[in-house]
Design a protein around this motif. Structure first.
Motif, mmCIF file in Angstrom:
data_model
loop_
_atom_site.group_PDB
_atom_site.id
_atom_site.type_symbol
_atom_site.label_atom_id
_atom_site.label_comp_id
_atom_site.label_asym_id
_atom_site.label_seq_id
_atom_site.Cartn_x
_atom_site.Cartn_y
_atom_site.Cartn_z
ATOM 1 N N TYR A 13 0.873 -1.174 0.000
ATOM 2 C CA TYR A 13 0.000 0.000 0.000
ATOM 3 C C TYR A 13 0.913 1.229 0.000
ATOM 4 O O TYR A 13 1.595 1.506 0.985
ATOM 5 N N LEU A 14 0.922 1.931 -1.118
ATOM 6 C CA LEU A 14 1.769 3.125 -1.230
ATOM 7 C C LEU A 14 0.990 4.365 -0.829
ATOM 8 O O LEU A 14 -0.081 4.641 -1.378
ATOM 9 N N VAL A 15 1.522 5.103 0.116
ATOM 10 C CA VAL A 15 0.956 6.395 0.496
ATOM 11 C C VAL A 15 1.881 7.455 -0.107
ATOM 12 O O VAL A 15 3.100 7.374 0.065
ATOM 13 N N THR A 16 1.317 8.424 -0.802
ATOM 14 C CA THR A 16 2.186 9.404 -1.455
ATOM 15 C C THR A 16 2.631 10.471 -0.455
ATOM 16 O O THR A 16 1.985 10.703 0.566
ATOM 17 N N GLY A 17 3.739 11.096 -0.763
ATOM 18 C CA GLY A 17 4.258 12.166 0.096
ATOM 19 C C GLY A 17 5.201 13.001 -0.746
ATOM 20 O O GLY A 17 6.391 12.693 -0.805
ATOM 21 N N ARG A 18 4.656 14.019 -1.387
ATOM 22 C CA ARG A 18 5.486 14.770 -2.349
ATOM 23 C C ARG A 18 6.682 15.445 -1.686
ATOM 24 O O ARG A 18 7.723 15.628 -2.294
ATOM 25 N N GLU A 19 6.512 15.806 -0.392
ATOM 26 C CA GLU A 19 7.612 16.494 0.296
ATOM 27 C C GLU A 19 8.795 15.564 0.574
ATOM 28 O O GLU A 19 9.878 16.009 0.898
ATOM 29 N N LEU A 20 8.594 14.273 0.400
ATOM 30 C CA LEU A 20 9.686 13.322 0.655
ATOM 31 C C LEU A 20 10.416 12.879 -0.608
ATOM 32 O O LEU A 20 11.355 12.080 -0.558
ATOM 33 N N LEU A 21 9.981 13.383 -1.756
ATOM 34 C CA LEU A 21 10.651 13.011 -3.012
ATOM 35 C C LEU A 21 12.112 13.449 -2.983
ATOM 36 O O LEU A 21 12.439 14.484 -2.411
ATOM 37 N N PRO A 22 12.999 12.657 -3.591
ATOM 38 C CA PRO A 22 14.398 13.112 -3.664
ATOM 39 C C PRO A 22 14.461 14.418 -4.470
ATOM 40 O O PRO A 22 13.614 14.636 -5.341
ATOM 41 N N PRO A 23 15.448 15.254 -4.182
ATOM 42 C CA PRO A 23 15.544 16.539 -4.886
ATOM 43 C C PRO A 23 15.503 16.338 -6.406
ATOM 44 O O PRO A 23 16.199 15.473 -6.938
ATOM 45 N N GLY A 24 14.672 17.114 -7.063
ATOM 46 C CA GLY A 24 14.612 17.066 -8.521
ATOM 47 C C GLY A 24 13.700 15.988 -9.077
ATOM 48 O O GLY A 24 13.446 15.946 -10.283
ATOM 49 N N LYS A 25 13.199 15.092 -8.224
ATOM 50 C CA LYS A 25 12.352 14.008 -8.717
ATOM 51 C C LYS A 25 10.918 14.526 -8.917
ATOM 52 O O LYS A 25 10.334 15.118 -8.020
ATOM 53 N N ASP A 26 10.373 14.243 -10.086
ATOM 54 C CA ASP A 26 9.010 14.668 -10.377
ATOM 55 C C ASP A 26 8.021 13.683 -9.750
ATOM 56 O O ASP A 26 8.195 12.470 -9.811
ATOM 57 N N TYR A 27 6.979 14.216 -9.163
ATOM 58 C CA TYR A 27 6.004 13.394 -8.445
ATOM 59 C C TYR A 27 5.336 12.353 -9.354
ATOM 60 O O TYR A 27 5.236 11.171 -9.013
ATOM 61 N N TYR A 28 4.886 12.788 -10.507
ATOM 62 C CA TYR A 28 4.162 11.854 -11.385
ATOM 63 C C TYR A 28 5.087 10.769 -11.936
ATOM 64 O O TYR A 28 4.713 9.618 -12.082
ATOM 65 N N GLU A 29 6.295 11.204 -12.194
ATOM 66 C CA GLU A 29 7.298 10.251 -12.665
ATOM 67 C C GLU A 29 7.572 9.191 -11.594
ATOM 68 O O GLU A 29 7.622 7.987 -11.865
#
Ligand code: 3NM
Ligand code: MG
Length: 551
Positions: A13-29
């Protein structure tokens, strides 16, 4: 689909968290990469700091990606966003969001509805209401991904297991996912640790383990594999034995045991990884002996009780010993922090519940530790283990209460190992070690061990060092990793068990060799001789002198 409720597989079960993306990583990608290989089975969109308009925009775009890979999607908290989307999109709410009855009324009967529960009361309430489709159980470990989680909120696998017990009371079983600090290291042990009498977790929910990874498809695949192997091991046995029995696969632990021990000791002495650091929280009575014994056994002792450095040390330790011998408030807090850090890092934890039967304070401390931390090995004498298991037939006299006799020591260690999902070591004239399926009786040892203080505590350290060696060994040989309560999943060999047995044999054989020395006149001269003999322990000596058998 109309009028039919979505059936959701909660495995990963994946919960999204845009603030935790690695620098430069696009959320949709990142989302697309997470889903593309089919490992994630459900997605929850979690947005805390945006307005509903922006949330809806993100949700619509995300839904296209989820649809492309046929992964069901849920919205966190925001009822209006969920309602603006097709009925196949569900809602997940927390305890402080809109009450579930209201949410269900507005959503109608068909939309998927999930609820977070953090304690037994909330779980019972969810069961009684019978209107949610599943619950999230957490936080299992400390996590920075959700605001406001404190160490006191952390359930640990055993706390999660209590909640699962409460959930099972419904006529129709309520599915549940574990959440909070789950990653590739913690997942397996936690899944097994959370199993209770007849209920089990359906899967794990993660944010950072996937979202914060530069290539999220990698952790997604690994986590899916862990859940799959848990379910495979568990499902096939649950029907046969009931969920209370551990789902053992038939590994060949009884074959070549002595050769495996020799191989492990050889590896440990050659120490390709350097001596494992054994973080030992122990009594001031046994501290010096324990530290010297660790050094003699190719390990580095660190005797820190400090909560403040638990997390840092947790990154470098090989194993942890929690010994409640002279425990005070500082060490009590320290044990909680150190146990949590060890679990998060997948490091073995030895619990030595010294004198647990002697006072309700000690009993409370042990309960607290076991609730919070998934113990890898529980070590105690007859009185201590009896006190923990609730047996009343042996009264604890305090620390040296090892002389009690048990009617059925084999049954005690086997049943405790099943219940606590850890290795159990019963010490006495003879020692018994069990992983819940196998039990081994060790007859080595010398009575002088019982005449010096802290020898039991030191044994805990040797066993911890041996299990740290086993972890390094499996890593080095790329064998299936043996993590904590998950040790029963791995069909290869149970190296943690082998490790623990190596520790018991090393200490006991060293005591025999020390006692045989002509310069040893009594307990005083025995101590340095014991340290020397442990330092000189070799695989050959173990092979020659070991007296043990499966019982
Ligand atoms: N809910 P990570 S813990 C969103 O206990 C959330 O209900 C929790 O993030 C709960 O996988 C949590 O990065 C955060 O630890 C989970
Ligand atoms: Mg919420």
């Amino acid at each position: 689909m109309l009028g039919r409720k979505l059936v959701i597989d909660y495995s990963l079960y994946l919960v999204t968290g845009r603030e935790l993306l690695p620098p430069g990583k696009d959320y949709y990608e990142s989302l697309e990469e997470s889903l593309k290989d089919g490992h994630v089975t459900v997605v929850q969109l979690r947005e805390k700091n945006i307005d509903s308009g922006e949330f809806l925009e993100i949700a619509e775009k995300s839904l296209k990606i989820c649809d492309k890979y046929r992964v069901p999607m849920l919205i966190n908290d925001n009822l209006s966003v969920a309602l603006a989307l097709p009925e196949r999109v569900g809602l997940h709410i927390g305890q402080t969001d809109i009450p579930v009855q209201q949410a269900r009324k507005i959503l109608g009967p068909n939309r998927h509805l999930g609820l977070s529960v953090h304690n037994v009361e909330q779980a019972e309430a969810a069961v009684d209401l019978d209107i949610v489709d599943y619950v999230g159980v957490g936080p299992v470990y400390g996590t920075k991904s959700k605001a406001g989680i404190e160490e006191k909120d952390v359930l640990g696998p055993r706390g999660a297991s209590r909640i699962l017990q409460a959930l099972e009371k419904v006529p129709k079983r309520l599915p549940c996912v574990l959440i909070g600090g789950l990653n590739e290291k913690t997942a397996a042990g936690t899944l097994f640790g959370a199993v209770c009498d007849s209920n089990w977790p359906d899967g794990i929910a993660v944010i950072s383990a996937i979202v914060a990874h530069p290539t999220p498809s990698v952790p997604a695949a690994n986590l899916a594999k862990i859940v799959k192997s848990f379910k495979k091991a568990f499902d096939s046995h649950a029907k046969e034995f009931g969920a209370g029995e551990p789902p053992f696969t038939s590994y060949d632990i009884e074959k070549n045991t002595i050769n495996k021990i020799a191989e492990l000791l050889r590896f440990h002495r050659a120490s390709q990884y350097g001596p494992p650091l054994i973080q030992t929280l122990t009594s001031h009575v046994s501290s010096t002996l324990s530290a010297n014994i660790a050094l003699a056994f190719s390990s580095s002792p660190i005797m820190s009780h400090q909560e403040a450095e638990a997390e840092d040390l947790g990154k470098v330790t090989g194993a942890v010993v929690l010994n409640i011998g002279t425990i005070g408030d500082e060490a009590r807090r320290g044990m909680r922090a150190v146990g949590g850090a060890a679990n998060r890092g997948g490091k073995p934890v030895v619990l030595d519940p010294v004198g647990v039967g002697a006072s309700s304070f000690r009993k409370g401390v042990v309960e607290e530790i076991m609730n919070h931390t998934q113990i890898t090995l529980l070590k105690g004498n007859a009185a201590e283990l009896s006190a923990i298991s609730g047996l009343e037939d042996i009264q604890s006299r305090g620390v040296d209460s090892g002389s009690g006799t048990l009617k059925d020591p084999v049954n005690l260690v086997v049943s405790m190992a099943c219940k606590e999902k850890c290795l159990v070591l019963l010490t006495g004239k003879e020692d018994y070690l069990s992983n819940g399926q196998h039990a081994v009786k060790v007859s080595n040892g010398h009575e002088l061990l019982g005449r010096i203080t802290g020898s039991g505590c030191a044994l805990g350290v040797v066993v911890a060092a041996s299990m740290a060696a086993a972890c390094n060994f499996t890593k080095h040989n790329k064998l299936p990793t043996t993590h904590l309560g998950s040790f029963m999943v791995h069909s290869d060999t149970n190296w943690l068990f082998i490790g623990a047995l190596m520790g018991v044999l090393s200490m006991n054989i060293a005591s025999e060799l020390a006692a045989e020395r002509s310069d040893v006149k009594g307990s005083g001269t025995f101590i340095p001789a014991l340290i020397d003999e442990l330092a000189a322990m070799t695989p050959e000596k173990i092979v020659e002198r070991a007296k043990f058998g499966f019982v």
